[in-house]
Design an enzyme around this catalytic site. Structure first.
Site, short mmCIF file in Angstrom:
data_model
loop_
_atom_site.label_atom_id
_atom_site.label_comp_id
_atom_site.label_asym_id
_atom_site.label_seq_id
_atom_site.Cartn_x
_atom_site.Cartn_y
_atom_site.Cartn_z
N ASP A 63 0.87 -1.19 0.00
CA ASP A 63 0.00 0.00 0.00
C ASP A 63 0.91 1.24 0.00
O ASP A 63 1.37 1.69 1.03
CB ASP A 63 -0.90 -0.03 1.25
N GLU A 155 2.01 2.18 13.36
CA GLU A 155 0.90 2.10 12.39
C GLU A 155 -0.13 1.20 13.05
O GLU A 155 -0.01 -0.02 13.02
CB GLU A 155 1.42 1.53 11.06
N GLU A 164 -9.63 -3.47 15.72
CA GLU A 164 -8.41 -4.08 16.31
C GLU A 164 -8.04 -3.44 17.65
O GLU A 164 -7.23 -3.98 18.38
CB GLU A 164 -7.17 -4.01 15.39
N HIS A 317 -5.40 0.24 1.48
CA HIS A 317 -5.93 -1.08 1.84
C HIS A 317 -7.04 -0.95 2.89
O HIS A 317 -7.77 -1.92 3.12
CB HIS A 317 -4.81 -2.00 2.32
C1 LIG Z 1 -0.85 -2.69 11.24
S1 LIG Z 1 0.53 -3.70 11.61
C2 LIG Z 1 1.89 -2.64 11.25
C3 LIG Z 1 3.19 -3.37 11.02
C4 LIG Z 1 4.39 -2.49 10.65
N1 LIG Z 1 4.61 -1.47 11.65
C5 LIG Z 1 4.19 -1.86 9.31
O1 LIG Z 1 3.94 -0.65 9.28
O2 LIG Z 1 4.31 -2.53 8.27
C6 LIG Z 1 0.45 -3.74 13.34
C7 LIG Z 1 1.43 -4.69 14.01
O3 LIG Z 1 1.36 -4.45 15.40
C8 LIG Z 1 1.42 -5.67 16.11
N2 LIG Z 1 0.78 -5.42 17.41
C9 LIG Z 1 -0.53 -5.13 17.64
N3 LIG Z 1 -0.72 -4.88 18.95
C10 LIG Z 1 0.49 -5.00 19.55
C11 LIG Z 1 0.92 -4.88 20.89
N4 LIG Z 1 0.07 -4.56 21.86
N5 LIG Z 1 2.23 -5.09 21.17
C12 LIG Z 1 3.11 -5.42 20.17
N6 LIG Z 1 2.74 -5.57 18.89
C13 LIG Z 1 1.45 -5.36 18.57
C14 LIG Z 1 0.70 -6.66 15.20
O4 LIG Z 1 1.07 -8.00 15.48
C15 LIG Z 1 1.14 -6.16 13.83
O5 LIG Z 1 2.30 -6.83 13.39
#
Ligand SMILES: C[S@@+](CC[C@H](N)C(=O)[O-])C[C@H]1O[C@@H](n2cnc3c(N)ncnc32)[C@H](O)[C@@H]1O
Length: 381
Positions: A63, A155, A164, A317
């Protein structure tokens, strides 16, 4: 209309079904269904699991609107990042952490709860940044950092912004790990709503009246059935619209400043606001679309940078979150549409987004409809 289903995690969970299969009309509608037997920890685990697969990360990084916005925002804030410490909440494959190191950060803590952390570690190694980017496995709520940080990047946005519920993790990290006056990337988010006439949906509803001219069989009686199937449900539909589908000037109905004290409690209680529209012209109205934008501080000399998921901007996305009424309502030029919209976490699973809608179209009586997002994530084909 039809929800894309690739990166799907089970709906409802434990077979209790989704939340809020309610009637569109009349009164308080919240149906409180039996709570799942799963504990919050188990649900979180299940949520993190859907980030362990490659597809979701492929979709996010592919994206360009999203990833370029983050890259530009990070690079433009180079003077705030140079020689500083950064926490990347939910680092995924590590791309934002690496952008921060490229912008000159001294130390980046890339915290990731899902198994994708191993890939992040490899990416960091491949880029020769092990001395500056430290990948830490675990939920940010429990991970221990050796120091407070100058910057938090994340993000965290889900469909309809709040699906989420990852924002609350970012806010907890802010309270625990961000130095006083530290920088948040992004710093704020805005939610928008507009009434829609969904041309793709209109084509699908009209499809059954076209069958006769192709095959000589009149199937027009199925239009009502199609309307019930496509519009009668209470799910939040993730689809992309174009500007032509928008029936009135969009309105911002909520503004979230990520540094605001008490924002976590606001999210729990529900964020939203009232709206009032005056329609552009004559059309079947199918419901409302909501979308969001997030804003990054511009750095030293630049204007703030906005990442928008508006139907008037290039598609992302996240597309838009559509709230269909149970059936189309005809509107005319200047028809008045008013109401209120509230986004809140589902009672069945706090990571599932729930939306309460109250609306009035023209002279019709006021109605309410309660919507829910039934999956954690979906990935378009
Ligand atoms: C929307 S993705 C973004 C991934 C990456 N930062 C990117 O921009 O490509 C969110 C990520 O946050 C992780 N995540 C969500 N809640 C979290 C938490 N409380 N602690 C650590 N990781 C978390 C998810 O597993 C996921 O890999």
């Amino acid at each position: 209309m039809s929800q894309p289903k690739k990166r799907k995690l089970e709906p409802g969970v434990d077979g209790e079904g989704g939340e809020g299969a309610q009637e569109e009309n009349g009164g308080e509608q919240e149906t409180v269904l039996p709570r799942s037997r799963k504990t919050k920890k188990e649900r979180d685990q299940q949520y993190y699991e859907c980030y362990s697969d490659v597809s979701v990360h492929e979709e996010m990084i592919a994206d360009r609107v999203r990833t370029d916005a983050y890259r530009l925002a990070i690079l433009r804030n180079w003077s705030a990042l140079r020689g500083k410490t950064v926490l990347d909440v939910g680092a995924g494959t590590g791309i934002l952490s690496i952008f921060c190191a490229q912008a000159g950060a001294r130390r980046v803590y890339a915290v990731e709860a899902s198994a994708i952390w191993q890939q992040a570690r490899e990416v960091v190694r491949l880029n020769g940044l092990e001395d500056r980017v430290q990948v830490l496995h675990g939920p940010v709520e429990t991970v221990e950092l050796p120091e407070q940080v100058d910057v938090i990047v994340s993000e965290w946005m889900g469909y309809g912004l709040l699906h989420e519920s990852m924002l609350s993790s970012v806010l907890q990290a802010r309270t625990k790990w961000l130095k006083e006056g530290g920088l948040l990337l992004p710093a704020s988010a805005d939610l928008f709503v507009a009434p829609i006439s969904d041309q793709m949906l209109e084509l699908r509803l009209g499809f059954w009246s076209q069958v006769k001219q192709n095959y000589g069989v009149d199937m027009s009686c199925l239009e009502g059935f199609a309307t019930r199937c496509l519009m009668g449900r209470s799910e939040i539909v993730v689809e992309s619209l174009s500007g032509e589908d928008i029936l009135a000037r969009p309105q911002r109905f909520a503004q979230l400043d990520l540094a605001r004290a008490g924002l976590e409690q606001e999210l729990e209680a529900g964020v939203g606001g009232r709206f009032r529209f005056s329609c552009y012209g004559s059309a079947p109205m199918h419901g409302f679309a909501i979308w969001f934008q997030v804003t990054f501080p511009g750095g030293d000399s630049e204007k703030p940078l906005v990442l928008s998921t508006s139907p008037f901007h290039p598609v992302t996305h996240w597309k838009q979150a559509l709230l269909y009424l149970n059936e189309p309502v005809h509107v005319e030029q200047d028809t008045d549409i008013s109401g209120e919209i509230t986004l809140l976490p589902s009672q069945v699973d706090h990571r599932h987004l729930r939306i309460q809608l109250r609306y009035k179209v023209g002279d019709q009586e006021e109605k309410t409809k309660d919507f829910a997002m039934e999956e954690y994530l979906t990935v378009s084909a």
